[in-house]
Design an enzyme around this catalytic site. Structure first.
Site, PDB file in Angstrom:
ATOM      1  N   SER A 126     -22.505  56.677 -32.655  1.00  0.00           N
ATOM      2  CA  SER A 126     -21.258  56.317 -32.300  1.00  0.00           C
ATOM      3  C   SER A 126     -20.140  57.472 -32.466  1.00  0.00           C
ATOM      4  CB  SER A 126     -20.689  55.200 -33.355  1.00  0.00           C
ATOM      5  OG  SER A 126     -21.713  54.198 -33.161  1.00  0.00           O
ATOM      6  N   HIS A 177     -15.907  56.952 -36.139  1.00  0.00           N
ATOM      7  CA  HIS A 177     -15.343  56.803 -34.975  1.00  0.00           C
ATOM      8  C   HIS A 177     -14.218  57.362 -34.773  1.00  0.00           C
ATOM      9  CE1 HIS A 177     -17.542  52.703 -34.008  1.00  0.00           C
ATOM     10  NE2 HIS A 177     -18.338  53.597 -34.190  1.00  0.00           N
TER      11      HIS A 177
END
Length: 246
Positions: A126, A177
């Site tokens: 991610s 993230h």
């Protein structure tokens, strides 16, 4: 830029780095969950700040390729297939893989320094995928010559959904993230030197496909409409999965 119409052969030829990453994702997922030695691989490769502090530096890299659940590997692989090919074509194989891994490592370094030694173990691509989003954000804001308005709107919509999911789902590495996104935007100008728009690059096509079809443009429009509908349906399902699988 984001509509995929290639055959398996042409996708593999046009985007070998993306294809290789997908193979690694799947191979490690199967190994970790179903094959002998999977738990050892997981324990040695997962991101773990305390282990990094003890000298196991490879844990800043290996989590980028590892996924534990089917939803996790499917969502990240799906995102890579949609958002990776255009950048691999524009940057070239070498620059793309350096950028991808670089943003993933930046995300894990941020997790290490800001999360502290007690931060729970983490894994997944991610951070690197948000690095791709970071480059697209840079394109939208500062390199409008490389991305059209429709694709700009799509990128920003997906990014907003991704950020919402980041803060809604309790199992998300928020630091990875956010710093993957910031790292991608910060590195973008260094990697975009001499880059041309995606449509200017040549693509390998499957030789078994017909070279001429009088209805090709009508068919292409139908395919694009169908793809967009399927894309949003699949994306909505994945978003719901991320929200409710907490």
């Amino acid at each position: 830029m984001f509509i995929r119409q290639e055959s398996f052969y042409s996708f593999r030829k046009n985007y070998p780095i993306i294809f290789g990453l997908l193979v690694i994702h799947l191979a490690l997922f199967v190994w970790m969950n179903f094959l002998p030695g999977g738990s050892l691989v997981r324990n040695l490769g997962i991101g773990y700040n305390l282990a990094v502090a003890n000298g196991e530096w490879w844990r800043l890299i290996t989590p980028i390729f590892m996924h534990l659940t089917i939803g996790h590997v499917v969502f990240n692989s799906f995102s890579l297939v949609i958002f990776g090919p255009a950048l691999e074509q524009m940057l070239g194989k070498f620059r793309f893989i350096i950028f991808y891994l670089g943003t993933g490592v930046i995300a894990n370094i941020a997790t290490y320094y800001l999360g502290g030694l007690s931060y729970p173990p983490h894994l997944g691509a991610s951070g690197a995928i948000f690095g791709l989003f970071g480059m697209f954000v840079y394109l939208v804001l500062f390199r409008k010559d490389l991305i059209d308005q429709a694709n700009s709107q799509l990128v920003m919509t997906i990014l907003i959904i991704g950020l919402v999911m980041t803060f809604v789902n309790s199992n998300i590495n928020v630091l990875a993230h956010l710093f993957g996104l910031l790292g991608g935007a910060a590195l973008a100008p260094l990697f975009l030197t001499g880059v041309k728009p995606y449509h200017m690059y040549q693509h390998v096509h499957d030789t078994s496909e017909p070279t001429f079809n009088p209805n090709r443009w009508q068919k292409k429009r139908r395919n694009q409409k169908l793809f967009k509908n399927v894309f949003w349906i699949v994306l909505a399902l994945l978003v719901l999965y991320g929200i409710f699988n907490r």
